[in-house]
Scaffold this active site. Structure first.
Site, mmCIF file in Angstrom:
data_model
loop_
_atom_site.group_PDB
_atom_site.id
_atom_site.type_symbol
_atom_site.label_atom_id
_atom_site.label_comp_id
_atom_site.label_asym_id
_atom_site.label_seq_id
_atom_site.Cartn_x
_atom_site.Cartn_y
_atom_site.Cartn_z
ATOM 1 N N LYS A 1 0.861 -1.236 -0.066
ATOM 2 C CA LYS A 1 0.136 0.174 -0.069
ATOM 3 C C LYS A 1 0.827 1.153 -0.172
ATOM 4 O O LYS A 1 0.534 2.379 -0.381
ATOM 5 C CB LYS A 1 -0.695 0.077 1.224
ATOM 6 C CG LYS A 1 -2.053 -1.334 1.346
ATOM 7 C CD LYS A 1 -3.148 -0.889 0.329
ATOM 8 C CE LYS A 1 -4.268 -1.767 0.228
ATOM 9 N NZ LYS A 1 -4.381 -3.086 1.103
ATOM 10 N N GLU B 1 -9.821 5.709 3.088
ATOM 11 C CA GLU B 1 -10.702 4.569 3.608
ATOM 12 C C GLU B 1 -9.527 3.727 3.890
ATOM 13 O O GLU B 1 -8.658 3.643 3.188
ATOM 14 C CB GLU B 1 -11.886 4.262 2.754
ATOM 15 C CG GLU B 1 -11.497 3.235 1.603
ATOM 16 C CD GLU B 1 -10.421 3.667 0.581
ATOM 17 O OE1 GLU B 1 -10.405 4.774 0.420
ATOM 18 O OE2 GLU B 1 -9.534 2.744 0.120
ATOM 19 N N SER C 1 1.821 -9.851 -0.872
ATOM 20 C CA SER C 1 1.561 -8.381 -0.650
ATOM 21 C C SER C 1 1.666 -7.632 0.741
ATOM 22 O O SER C 1 1.750 -6.596 0.866
ATOM 23 C CB SER C 1 -0.020 -8.079 -0.954
ATOM 24 O OG SER C 1 -0.895 -8.894 -0.419
HETATM 25 C C1 PLP Z 1 -5.107 -4.184 1.311
HETATM 26 C C2 PLP Z 1 -4.399 -5.294 1.105
HETATM 27 C C3 PLP Z 1 -4.687 -6.088 0.020
HETATM 28 C C4 PLP Z 1 -5.956 -6.109 -1.004
HETATM 29 O O1 PLP Z 1 -6.014 -5.028 -1.798
HETATM 30 P P1 PLP Z 1 -5.556 -4.821 -3.079
HETATM 31 O O2 PLP Z 1 -5.852 -3.707 -3.728
HETATM 32 O O3 PLP Z 1 -6.314 -5.857 -3.876
HETATM 33 O O4 PLP Z 1 -4.168 -5.159 -3.250
HETATM 34 C C5 PLP Z 1 -4.068 -7.485 -0.267
HETATM 35 N N1 PLP Z 1 -2.831 -7.557 0.655
HETATM 36 C C6 PLP Z 1 -2.675 -7.028 1.776
HETATM 37 C C7 PLP Z 1 -1.492 -7.433 2.436
HETATM 38 C C8 PLP Z 1 -3.300 -5.597 1.930
HETATM 39 O O5 PLP Z 1 -3.001 -4.773 2.749
#
Ligand code: PLP
Length: 404
Positions: free
Chosen positions: A95, A117, A382
């Site tokens: 993010k 948000e 992620s």
């Molecule tokens: C917010 C988040 C997601 C999901 O959001 P995307 O916009 O689909 O990437 C996935 N993994 C993590 C660790 C997140 O914080």
């Protein structure tokens, strides 16, 4: 020095990916969205802006994030698995890539107040972090359900100086927080709204994907060094709104040899009414300013989504991904709560990495596809699992088997 913005995504000037996307906004936001669009294309082509963005990604976020060859996991699945370690970024997820780009843009536009948000709290933390860094006022909307299940992130946002506003409508999760943030923006059109995913009206999906595209840019460079070729056979990422997947897919979209797999949150099962698997359970509609797939009743009421993962608990999907999936360019695979939990404990035991619950959905795909011994499979990790310890612990305490 200014070059023109080079468009990589399959999107037209009105923000349409095939029939998905566009900008369905209340009239009061027309000027703000137009200003944003102009500023984005201007600064995305501005070498001074890009230099500042890249320097912060390197020195503040810690990029490039490693591409790690997961040896034991590869042995388990009889193939070659690489993890793109977005979990190692400052604040613990992908993010921050978008937060840095978006808040830098806000600063260039002369904005003084930021709205965001958040679901799991990762986008809220990233935005609050960059606002502290750049001395901007920050208000974050978060559903009351999510505030309860992601306490560590609420505390971080407050320590960083952000105002966290609890949202009590709907099932008090991401969709409801997004509604409130848009409402705030309508009341304060001069504020800058930092959206945390590839959702919302044009240009947000294209802009957020651009700020996340550094992920696939790095994967290409890293694979050349490690494997002698820049294209993997598979890229796998989880999808909430789709920003980490958009970043991981971005520079591979035009190369059909690279198979793109998106994992969506099936909750208790994609065919149950406790799911967030939008491509399975959704129909065409409009949500948060874009035409896309939406989980809705026959008369168009949004169905409340469910997932164990707060970051994937969303009844829509970014228009880019609706287009990639319906055109056959990507494959969407639903992964249930239990499958994601299994994958999370498996990664922890084999590699010593505790993933975010969201990322565990991407890992869950490894059990559902058959890979060849010489395939190169990149999984976008992620985020890290610190924020999810409470959920992992209660699974163990409730007798969830963590060893299969
Ligand atoms: C917010 C988040 C997601 C999901 O959001 P995307 O916009 O689909 O990437 C996935 N993994 C993590 C660790 C997140 O914080």
């Amino acid at each position: 020095m200014t070059q023109t913005f080079r468009r990589v995504l399959p999107v037209d000037d009105a923000g349409y990916y095939g029939k998905f996307g566009g900008a369905y906004i209340p009239e009061i936001l027309n000027r703000s969205v137009e200003q944003l669009r102009d500023a984005f294309y201007r600064y995305a082509s501005d070498s001074d802006f890009n230099l500042q963005y890249r320097q912060l990604l390197r020195d503040y976020v810690g990029r490039p994030s490693p591409l790690y060859r997961a040896t034991r996991l590869s042995e388990t699945y009889g193939t070659n698995i690489y993890l793109k370690r977005e979990d190692l970024n400052h604040t613990g997820a992908h993010k921050i890539n978008n937060a840095i780009g978006s808040v830098l843009l806000a600063k260039r536009m002369g904005k003084t107040r930021i709205i965001a948000e958040t679901g799991a709290g990762q986008h809220g933390v990233a935005t609050a972090t960059v606002c502290a860094l750049m001395n901007l006022e920050c208000t974050v909307y978060m559903g009351a359900t999510d505030i309860a299940r992601q306490q560590p992130n609420v505390q971080r946002m407050e320590m960083l100086g952000a105002k966290v506003v609890a949202v009590h409508s709907g099932n008090k999760t991401l969709k409801d927080a997004t509604n409130e943030a848009i409402r705030d923006w309508c009341c304060h059109p001069d504020s800058f709204y930092v959206i945390g995913s590839t959702v919302g009206p044009h240009p947000y999906p294209e802009m957020v994907a651009y700020f996340q595209s550094v992920i696939s840019e790095e994967i290409k460079k890293q694979l050349i060094v490690m494997e002698g070729r820049e294209n993997p056979d598979y890229v796998i990422a989880c999808i909430g709104g789709g920003s980490n997947a958009a970043g991981a897919f971005y520079h591979f979209i035009d190369n059909k040899d690279v198979r793109l797999i998106a994992a969506e949150a099936a909750g208790k099962g994609a065919d149950t009414d406790m799911t967030a698997a939008t491509m399975c359970a959704g129909k065409e509609g409009i949500i948060h300013g874009a035409r896309t797939m939406v989980m809705q009743t026959p008369d168009g009421q949004i169905i409340e989504p469910y997932s164990i993962s707060a970051g994937l608990d969303y009844p829509g999907i970014g228009p880019l991904h609706a287009y990639l999936a319906t055109s056959g360019r990507s494959e969407v695979i639903p992964v249930t709560d239990d499958e994601a939990l299994n994958a999370a404990f498996n990664l922890t035991h084999t590699e010593g990495i505790i993933p975010a619950l969201e990322s565990a959905h991407a890992l869950g795909v490894l059990d559902k596809k058959k890979f060849a011994p010489d395939d190169i499979v990149v999984v976008n990790l992620s985020g890290r699992g610190d924020k999810d310890m409470h959920t992992y612990m209660s699974c163990i305490n409730n007798g969830f088997s963590t060893t299969n």
